[in-house]
Design an enzyme around this catalytic site. Structure first.
Site, PDB file in Angstrom:
ATOM      1  N   SER A 124      31.419  49.973  33.390  1.00 23.58           N
ATOM      2  CA  SER A 124      31.340  49.368  32.055  1.00 23.58           C
ATOM      3  C   SER A 124      30.546  50.260  31.126  1.00 23.58           C
ATOM      4  CB  SER A 124      30.638  48.002  32.141  1.00 23.58           C
ATOM      5  OG  SER A 124      30.325  47.528  30.843  1.00 23.58           O
ATOM      6  N   TYR A 137      24.630  42.176  35.021  1.00 24.41           N
ATOM      7  CA  TYR A 137      25.906  42.900  34.907  1.00 24.41           C
ATOM      8  C   TYR A 137      25.658  44.400  34.643  1.00 24.41           C
ATOM      9  CZ  TYR A 137      30.607  43.878  32.955  1.00 24.41           C
ATOM     10  OH  TYR A 137      31.854  44.396  32.670  1.00 24.41           O
TER      11      TYR A 137
HETATM   12  P1  NAP Z   1      39.471  39.763  33.707  1.00 21.60           P
HETATM   13  O1  NAP Z   1      40.722  39.675  32.927  1.00 21.60           O
HETATM   14  O2  NAP Z   1      38.523  38.602  33.764  1.00 21.60           O
HETATM   15  O3  NAP Z   1      39.860  40.197  35.198  1.00 21.60           O
HETATM   16  C1  NAP Z   1      38.907  40.211  36.214  1.00 21.60           C
HETATM   17  C2  NAP Z   1      39.641  40.169  37.524  1.00 21.60           C
HETATM   18  O4  NAP Z   1      38.683  40.251  38.595  1.00 21.60           O
HETATM   19  C3  NAP Z   1      40.443  38.891  37.721  1.00 21.60           C
HETATM   20  O5  NAP Z   1      41.714  39.232  38.239  1.00 21.60           O
HETATM   21  C4  NAP Z   1      39.625  38.141  38.767  1.00 21.60           C
HETATM   22  O6  NAP Z   1      40.395  37.358  39.644  1.00 21.60           O
HETATM   23  C5  NAP Z   1      39.022  39.291  39.555  1.00 21.60           C
HETATM   24  N1  NAP Z   1      37.841  38.845  40.278  1.00 21.60           N
HETATM   25  C6  NAP Z   1      36.695  38.321  39.778  1.00 21.60           C
HETATM   26  N2  NAP Z   1      35.845  38.028  40.766  1.00 21.60           N
HETATM   27  C7  NAP Z   1      36.467  38.385  41.927  1.00 21.60           C
HETATM   28  C8  NAP Z   1      36.111  38.334  43.285  1.00 21.60           C
HETATM   29  N3  NAP Z   1      34.919  37.862  43.674  1.00 21.60           N
HETATM   30  N4  NAP Z   1      37.000  38.767  44.210  1.00 21.60           N
HETATM   31  C9  NAP Z   1      38.220  39.222  43.842  1.00 21.60           C
HETATM   32  N5  NAP Z   1      38.612  39.315  42.563  1.00 21.60           N
HETATM   33  C10 NAP Z   1      37.747  38.884  41.623  1.00 21.60           C
HETATM   34  O7  NAP Z   1      38.564  40.966  33.202  1.00 21.60           O
HETATM   35  P2  NAP Z   1      38.891  42.445  32.663  1.00 21.60           P
HETATM   36  O8  NAP Z   1      38.347  42.506  31.290  1.00 21.60           O
HETATM   37  O9  NAP Z   1      40.278  42.847  32.957  1.00 21.60           O
HETATM   38  O10 NAP Z   1      37.890  43.270  33.581  1.00 21.60           O
HETATM   39  C11 NAP Z   1      38.311  44.220  34.556  1.00 21.60           C
HETATM   40  C12 NAP Z   1      37.130  45.107  34.889  1.00 21.60           C
HETATM   41  O11 NAP Z   1      36.729  45.818  33.710  1.00 21.60           O
HETATM   42  C13 NAP Z   1      35.909  44.322  35.354  1.00 21.60           C
HETATM   43  O12 NAP Z   1      35.279  45.042  36.394  1.00 21.60           O
HETATM   44  C14 NAP Z   1      35.035  44.275  34.118  1.00 21.60           C
HETATM   45  O13 NAP Z   1      33.679  44.134  34.457  1.00 21.60           O
HETATM   46  C15 NAP Z   1      35.340  45.636  33.496  1.00 21.60           C
HETATM   47  N6  NAP Z   1      35.040  45.727  32.065  1.00 21.60           N
HETATM   48  C16 NAP Z   1      35.819  45.115  31.112  1.00 21.60           C
HETATM   49  C17 NAP Z   1      35.506  45.295  29.758  1.00 21.60           C
HETATM   50  C18 NAP Z   1      36.330  44.678  28.658  1.00 21.60           C
HETATM   51  O14 NAP Z   1      36.067  44.995  27.488  1.00 21.60           O
HETATM   52  N7  NAP Z   1      37.299  43.842  28.940  1.00 21.60           N
HETATM   53  C19 NAP Z   1      34.405  46.055  29.381  1.00 21.60           C
HETATM   54  C20 NAP Z   1      33.635  46.641  30.370  1.00 21.60           C
HETATM   55  C21 NAP Z   1      33.967  46.488  31.707  1.00 21.60           C
HETATM   56  P3  NAP Z   1      40.645  35.795  39.334  1.00 21.60           P
HETATM   57  O15 NAP Z   1      41.266  35.733  37.972  1.00 21.60           O
HETATM   58  O16 NAP Z   1      41.559  35.413  40.431  1.00 21.60           O
HETATM   59  O17 NAP Z   1      39.293  35.154  39.388  1.00 21.60           O
END
Ligand code: NAP
Length: 234
Positions: A124, A137
């Site tokens: 992140s 986080y």
């Molecule tokens: P998202 O749409 O909420 O997707 C997160 C995914 O992680 C979901 O498929 C969720 O599965 C899965 N997950 C959560 N806890 C889990 C666990 N204990 N075991 C297995 N799977 C799990 O979020 P996103 O924005 O795409 O984020 C993807 C990555 O990018 C994350 O690591 C996040 O921290 C990072 N990130 C995102 C942003 C942003 O701007 N969006 C910025 C910085 C970092 P379920 O839906 O089945 O719970």
């Protein structure tokens, strides 16, 4: 044909990465807490080594050894540090950091045996900038960047590259939920005006970066933190 596992592949960034790797010609399996009812989507909590190993046994049986791993599963959280419970601290560290530990260790034998592997950890941009109310986080994601560098040194001789891709401000369910709850310090539109490239990032921006890092051509790139953030962090 290579086989990839994408954790968090059922939503947002992980989903776009899984789709892109499929389009690139890889066999792709995803691991999620609540997986979609689609082929090669598996249920596993990345904090449970037992569940990961069970899913990997099934994945290896149908798709072969796993030589590409993208750790995209993640859990955010917003709380003043003074009010942050230790249980909440532990869960966020468990999913975002210990989940990477378990998944890498679980797939590594396939990569070492093949003499080739690619690991991409989605960290992140908050690990660069810090982020108020997200101490757990930010700590976990900073550690993922450190783990990436340590593993790159250790696994390079085995033919395995390890890189981190820290996203910043990507339009996914995670970002939309944070906006709805008023946790972004403004709307997404406000943030766009503060983003040098003047747009929100897309999951496909991340997918394109991962696609490259996983390619044969990227074999000399390892231990790097490749930001995808529209210039918000340089
Ligand atoms: P998202 O749409 O909420 O997707 C997160 C995914 O992680 C979901 O498929 C969720 O599965 C899965 N997950 C959560 N806890 C889990 C666990 N204990 N075991 C297995 N799977 C799990 O979020 P996103 O924005 O795409 O984020 C993807 C990555 O990018 C994350 O690591 C996040 O921290 C990072 N990130 C995102 C942003 C942003 O701007 N969006 C910025 C910085 C970092 P379920 O839906 O089945 O719970």
């Amino acid at each position: 044909m290579r086989t990839a596992v994408v954790t968090g592949g059922g939503s947002g960034i992980g989903k776009a990465i899984a789709e892109r790797l499929k389009a690139d010609g890889l066999r792709v399996a995803t691991l999620d807490l609540n997986p979609p009812a689609t082929e090669h989507s598996y249920k596993a909590d990345v904090t449970s080594r037992e569940q990961i190993d069970e899913a990997l046994t099934r994945i290896r049986a149908s798709l072969g050894p796993v030589t590409v791993l993208v750790n995209a599963a993640g859990l955010d959280g917003f709380k003043r540090f003074a009010d942050l419970s230790f249980a909440s601290w532990q869960r966020v560290i468990d999913v975002n950091l210990n989940g990477v530990f378990h998944c890498v260790q679980a797939v590594l034998p396939d990569m070492v045996e093949t003499g080739w592997g690619r690991i991409v950890n989605i960290s992140s941009s908050s690990a660069h900038s810090g982020q108020q109310y997200m101490a757990h986080y930010v700590s976990a994601k900073s550690a993922v960047n450190g783990l990436t560098k340590a593993l790159a040194l250790e696994l390079g001789p085995a033919g395995v590259t390890v890189n981190a891709v820290p996203p910043g401000f990507i339009d996914t369910p995670m970002l939309r939920k944070a906006e709805e709850r008023g946790l972004l310090g403004g709307t997404i539109e406000d943030h766009i005006q503060r983003t040098p490239v003047r747009r929100v990032g897309t999951p496909q921006d991340l997918a394109a970066t991962c696609s490259f890092l996983i390619s044969e051509e990227a074999g000399y790139i390892t231990g790097q933190i490749v930001g995808v953030n529209g210039g918000r962090n340089t």
